[in-house]
Scaffold this motif. Sequence first.
Motif, PDB file in Angstrom:
ATOM      1  N   ILE A   6      -0.452   4.304   1.303  1.00 58.37           N
ATOM      2  CA  ILE A   6       0.358   3.792   0.206  1.00 58.37           C
ATOM      3  C   ILE A   6      -0.385   3.981  -1.111  1.00 58.37           C
ATOM      4  O   ILE A   6      -1.611   4.031  -1.144  1.00 58.37           O
ATOM      5  N   SER A   7       0.361   4.097  -2.197  1.00 60.02           N
ATOM      6  CA  SER A   7      -0.262   4.275  -3.508  1.00 60.02           C
ATOM      7  C   SER A   7      -0.383   2.955  -4.254  1.00 60.02           C
ATOM      8  O   SER A   7      -1.335   2.736  -5.004  1.00 60.02           O
ATOM      9  N   SER A   8       0.592   2.069  -4.050  1.00 60.14           N
ATOM     10  CA  SER A   8       0.557   0.736  -4.656  1.00 60.14           C
ATOM     11  C   SER A   8       0.418  -0.310  -3.560  1.00 60.14           C
ATOM     12  O   SER A   8       0.997  -0.157  -2.476  1.00 60.14           O
ATOM     13  N   VAL A   9      -0.323  -1.353  -3.839  1.00 60.84           N
ATOM     14  CA  VAL A   9      -0.466  -2.411  -2.845  1.00 60.84           C
ATOM     15  C   VAL A   9       0.890  -3.026  -2.502  1.00 60.84           C
ATOM     16  O   VAL A   9       1.106  -3.495  -1.379  1.00 60.84           O
ATOM     17  N   PHE A  10       1.826  -2.997  -3.440  1.00 59.69           N
ATOM     18  CA  PHE A  10       3.142  -3.565  -3.184  1.00 59.69           C
ATOM     19  C   PHE A  10       3.969  -2.706  -2.232  1.00 59.69           C
ATOM     20  O   PHE A  10       4.972  -3.181  -1.691  1.00 59.69           O
ATOM     21  N   ASP A  11       3.563  -1.449  -2.014  1.00 62.18           N
ATOM     22  CA  ASP A  11       4.270  -0.602  -1.060  1.00 62.18           C
ATOM     23  C   ASP A  11       4.139  -1.140   0.363  1.00 62.18           C
ATOM     24  O   ASP A  11       4.934  -0.781   1.237  1.00 62.18           O
ATOM     25  N   ALA A  12       3.159  -1.981   0.606  1.00 59.84           N
ATOM     26  CA  ALA A  12       2.956  -2.551   1.936  1.00 59.84           C
ATOM     27  C   ALA A  12       3.949  -3.669   2.240  1.00 59.84           C
ATOM     28  O   ALA A  12       4.039  -4.126   3.381  1.00 59.84           O
ATOM     29  N   ALA A  19      11.739  -9.707  -4.528  1.00 63.59           N
ATOM     30  CA  ALA A  19      10.496 -10.474  -4.607  1.00 63.59           C
ATOM     31  C   ALA A  19       9.382  -9.637  -5.213  1.00 63.59           C
ATOM     32  O   ALA A  19       8.601 -10.122  -6.054  1.00 63.59           O
ATOM     33  N   VAL A  20       9.295  -8.376  -4.814  1.00 66.42           N
ATOM     34  CA  VAL A  20       8.246  -7.499  -5.357  1.00 66.42           C
ATOM     35  C   VAL A  20       8.442  -7.271  -6.847  1.00 66.42           C
ATOM     36  O   VAL A  20       7.475  -7.261  -7.626  1.00 66.42           O
ATOM     37  N   ALA A  21       9.686  -7.115  -7.269  1.00 68.72           N
ATOM     38  CA  ALA A  21       9.953  -6.938  -8.705  1.00 68.72           C
ATOM     39  C   ALA A  21       9.473  -8.152  -9.491  1.00 68.72           C
ATOM     40  O   ALA A  21       8.887  -8.024 -10.570  1.00 68.72           O
ATOM     41  N   LYS A  22       9.696  -9.336  -8.925  1.00 74.66           N
ATOM     42  CA  LYS A  22       9.245 -10.551  -9.608  1.00 74.66           C
ATOM     43  C   LYS A  22       7.725 -10.622  -9.621  1.00 74.66           C
ATOM     44  O   LYS A  22       7.113 -10.993 -10.641  1.00 74.66           O
ATOM     45  N   LEU A  23       7.086 -10.238  -8.516  1.00 71.74           N
ATOM     46  CA  LEU A  23       5.632 -10.270  -8.463  1.00 71.74           C
ATOM     47  C   LEU A  23       5.015  -9.286  -9.454  1.00 71.74           C
ATOM     48  O   LEU A  23       4.006  -9.585 -10.089  1.00 71.74           O
ATOM     49  N   ARG A  24       5.625  -8.123  -9.571  1.00 74.21           N
ATOM     50  CA  ARG A  24       5.123  -7.157 -10.559  1.00 74.21           C
ATOM     51  C   ARG A  24       5.188  -7.748 -11.969  1.00 74.21           C
ATOM     52  O   ARG A  24       4.273  -7.566 -12.774  1.00 74.21           O
ATOM     53  N   ASP A  59      -4.859  -3.949 -11.521  1.00 80.72           N
ATOM     54  CA  ASP A  59      -3.756  -3.003 -11.340  1.00 80.72           C
ATOM     55  C   ASP A  59      -3.384  -2.974  -9.866  1.00 80.72           C
ATOM     56  O   ASP A  59      -4.024  -3.633  -9.039  1.00 80.72           O
ATOM     57  N   ASP A  60      -2.337  -2.218  -9.534  1.00 82.95           N
ATOM     58  CA  ASP A  60      -1.833  -2.216  -8.151  1.00 82.95           C
ATOM     59  C   ASP A  60      -2.256  -0.986  -7.353  1.00 82.95           C
ATOM     60  O   ASP A  60      -1.679  -0.705  -6.299  1.00 82.95           O
ATOM     61  N   ASP A  61      -3.255  -0.255  -7.838  1.00 85.68           N
ATOM     62  CA  ASP A  61      -3.720   0.957  -7.161  1.00 85.68           C
ATOM     63  C   ASP A  61      -4.324   0.609  -5.794  1.00 85.68           C
ATOM     64  O   ASP A  61      -5.376  -0.022  -5.716  1.00 85.68           O
ATOM     65  N   ALA A  62      -3.658   1.023  -4.735  1.00 85.23           N
ATOM     66  CA  ALA A  62      -4.104   0.681  -3.380  1.00 85.23           C
ATOM     67  C   ALA A  62      -5.404   1.378  -2.991  1.00 85.23           C
ATOM     68  O   ALA A  62      -6.063   0.978  -2.031  1.00 85.23           O
ATOM     69  N   SER A  63      -5.773   2.438  -3.724  1.00 82.23           N
ATOM     70  CA  SER A  63      -6.981   3.185  -3.371  1.00 82.23           C
ATOM     71  C   SER A  63      -8.257   2.554  -3.920  1.00 82.23           C
ATOM     72  O   SER A  63      -9.366   2.972  -3.562  1.00 82.23           O
ATOM     73  N   GLY A  64      -8.125   1.565  -4.794  1.00 89.94           N
ATOM     74  CA  GLY A  64      -9.300   0.922  -5.360  1.00 89.94           C
ATOM     75  C   GLY A  64     -10.071   0.120  -4.323  1.00 89.94           C
ATOM     76  O   GLY A  64      -9.492  -0.383  -3.356  1.00 89.94           O
TER      77      GLY A  64
END
Length: 206
Positions: A6-12, A19-24, A59-64
């Motif tokens: 995944i590229s964003s942690v929210f993709d999981a 809910a994800v839109a609100k969390l973002r 940020d939401d970068d899942a690779s970090g």
Amino acid sequence: MARTAISSVFDAVVGQDAAVAKLRALTSSPAHAYLFVGPSGCGKEMAARAFAAVRLQGDDDASGRTADLVMRGIHVDVHELEREGASIDVEQAREEIVKLADRTAVEGSTRVIIVHEFHLLADVARSALLKTIEEPPPGVVFVVLADVLAPDLQTIASRCVVVRFAPLHPDVVAAALVADGVAPDVARVAADASGGDLGRAAVLAT
């Protein structure tokens, strides 16, 4: 069986677009307490980790590195607490949650405390936690997870930003299982029998 990278942690977090839109939108919020409400297996646990990762990493970068550790449940500044008995009793509330909130962050300025099954908080424990959740030490963020928002949680809920999660549709559950390598026919049967609980579906599929 590993899920696709995944590229964003929210993709999981699957099947929870609202809910994800609100969390973002909340990732830059100054609030210090959040209450995630939704049925078991709906993905709120993964959402809590994703939100914690963004609060720590920025940020939401899942690779970090930070995001990777948080999403695997092993980051030193993200603490996940489970009940030890039939409920979260006053002793656990005081000895674990309150004392944990008083510690300082190890790697940065922010620490996140995730409390699972908060709907099972004992009556006598609510008063022990109310002040800590309402006014935690600087840098501490609470994310408490509840299957339902019972009337006796309303006082604490009023101190939190509430994010609601819907039951997962069987199609979403089946797709998630297939993405994890489960055969489509097995995934369909497991999803239909799971009641929208992704964790239960994964067990049924095996």
